[in-house]
Scaffold this motif. Sequence first.
Motif, PDB file in Angstrom:
ATOM      1  N   THR A 102      25.394  22.350  38.190  1.00 18.11           N
ATOM      2  CA  THR A 102      25.494  23.723  38.669  1.00 18.11           C
ATOM      3  C   THR A 102      24.698  23.875  39.954  1.00 18.11           C
ATOM      4  O   THR A 102      23.545  23.449  40.022  1.00 18.11           O
ATOM      5  N   LYS A 134      23.674  26.959  42.459  1.00 23.13           N
ATOM      6  CA  LYS A 134      23.667  28.417  42.631  1.00 23.13           C
ATOM      7  C   LYS A 134      22.932  28.771  43.915  1.00 23.13           C
ATOM      8  O   LYS A 134      21.916  28.151  44.244  1.00 23.13           O
ATOM      9  N   LYS A 173      36.619  37.839  45.489  1.00 25.03           N
ATOM     10  CA  LYS A 173      37.384  37.285  44.362  1.00 25.03           C
ATOM     11  C   LYS A 173      38.776  36.834  44.775  1.00 25.03           C
ATOM     12  O   LYS A 173      39.277  35.807  44.310  1.00 25.03           O
ATOM     13  N   GLN A 194      38.702  33.184  46.302  1.00 21.80           N
ATOM     14  CA  GLN A 194      37.987  32.094  45.635  1.00 21.80           C
ATOM     15  C   GLN A 194      38.851  30.862  45.394  1.00 21.80           C
ATOM     16  O   GLN A 194      38.350  29.734  45.426  1.00 21.80           O
ATOM     17  N   GLU A 245      34.641  24.794  39.038  1.00 23.56           N
ATOM     18  CA  GLU A 245      34.810  26.239  38.908  1.00 23.56           C
ATOM     19  C   GLU A 245      33.847  26.947  39.851  1.00 23.56           C
ATOM     20  O   GLU A 245      32.775  26.435  40.168  1.00 23.56           O
ATOM     21  N   GLU A 275      32.014  30.848  40.492  1.00 25.33           N
ATOM     22  CA  GLU A 275      31.754  32.220  40.052  1.00 25.33           C
ATOM     23  C   GLU A 275      30.992  32.898  41.187  1.00 25.33           C
ATOM     24  O   GLU A 275      29.938  32.410  41.614  1.00 25.33           O
ATOM     25  N   SER A 276      31.522  33.980  41.689  1.00 26.02           N
ATOM     26  CA  SER A 276      30.897  34.597  42.848  1.00 26.02           C
ATOM     27  C   SER A 276      31.212  36.087  42.900  1.00 26.02           C
ATOM     28  O   SER A 276      32.309  36.512  42.544  1.00 26.02           O
ATOM     29  N   SER A 325      26.751  32.801  45.045  1.00 23.46           N
ATOM     30  CA  SER A 325      27.815  32.033  44.379  1.00 23.46           C
ATOM     31  C   SER A 325      27.231  30.992  43.441  1.00 23.46           C
ATOM     32  O   SER A 325      26.114  30.510  43.641  1.00 23.46           O
ATOM     33  N   ARG A 356      30.230  25.246  39.575  1.00 22.95           N
ATOM     34  CA  ARG A 356      30.042  24.403  38.389  1.00 22.95           C
ATOM     35  C   ARG A 356      30.982  23.210  38.487  1.00 22.95           C
ATOM     36  O   ARG A 356      32.201  23.375  38.581  1.00 22.95           O
TER      37      ARG A 356
END
Length: 367
Positions: free
Chosen positions: A293, A295, A303, A306, A342, A344-345, A351, A354
Amino acid sequence: MDSKHQDTNNTELIANNEELENYFRNTVIPQLFVDGNLILRKFTPPAMKQFQLSSGDLGKHISELTVQIRFPTIIQNILEVIETNKDMEKEIQTMDHSWYQMNILPYVIRKSNQTNGVIITFVDITSRIETLNQYEKLNLEYQNIIFALSHDLKGPIHNIKGLIGLLKEVKENDKEETNSLLDSMGKSIGKLLKTIEDLTESTKKKTGFAETSERVNIQNIVEDVLVGLGDKISRSKAKIHTEFQVSELKFSRKNIRSIVYNLLGNAIKFSEKIGQPEVWIKTQNLGTYILLTVKDNGPGIDKGKQKAIFNPHTRLDQEVEGTGLGLFIVKRMVEDLGGKVEVESVFGEGSIFRVYFKQETIHQKLN
């Protein structure tokens, strides 16, 4: 019709049947004889073995066969050959996932010149298809190497360029700072040469189709990448936090270095636009996967954009230098070895990337 003419026809029919029977008995190729009513009349011994046919299947409609020979268009294909009196050749995959070159030939009664069924021949081409797939995969691997060469070398080169600029500004009598910068340049050049060596050495190993996965220490690779990004980290005053619950994983060393370099480089590059970058790096053992991960506290990604960031040559911010290949390379390298990536943000809130590395071995945890 007189009895003499009837006897002649019967003799010819018997001769034709005996000829066909003899041929089917002695051929080494899986073959079927299906008549004009789509009834299975004969099959060769190899067909019995290959497709698990039995004598009980004789006399059945082709659609009633519950063996591995079934595929969606077989009836349509047989009818087409009977109607057109023309051969048909196609590649098919059977229920056991084997591949065959299938030839459907019209069975023509010589005297009437009418088609009264078909002979279906199957040639196993599974190994050929697998080889073609492997070549396609190998071609993608070489594309990965080319992309990585063009992308990963820019970082160390820019780092060296920045150090040279600083060196020019050092006062002539400041030997300590000069030596420090020269030492940093030496390390950057060493990392550059190692990157070139890793990327080009892999081409020498690609004589077969096996992946060049090996047991690698993810912590060492992250530390190595941080040295390579030293100029960016120093300039932006980035804070890097690490948590290694897993120290080792099985993956291609050159590929994992490229993945880590891309993710960390992006995290710093985009975060520094809005302030002091802060990046968190973590590894976890999920059993089937090792999770990496990354971050950041950067500007985040809308979105709706992405998915696009993983497409080649996609750049969401034209003011930030780059080729738009980094995340494309990351995704391809991971997915080629059964993993997944993947994101996620939230726009304006940073952001999280992963990366799931698929594993087959037990991994050691740091104490």
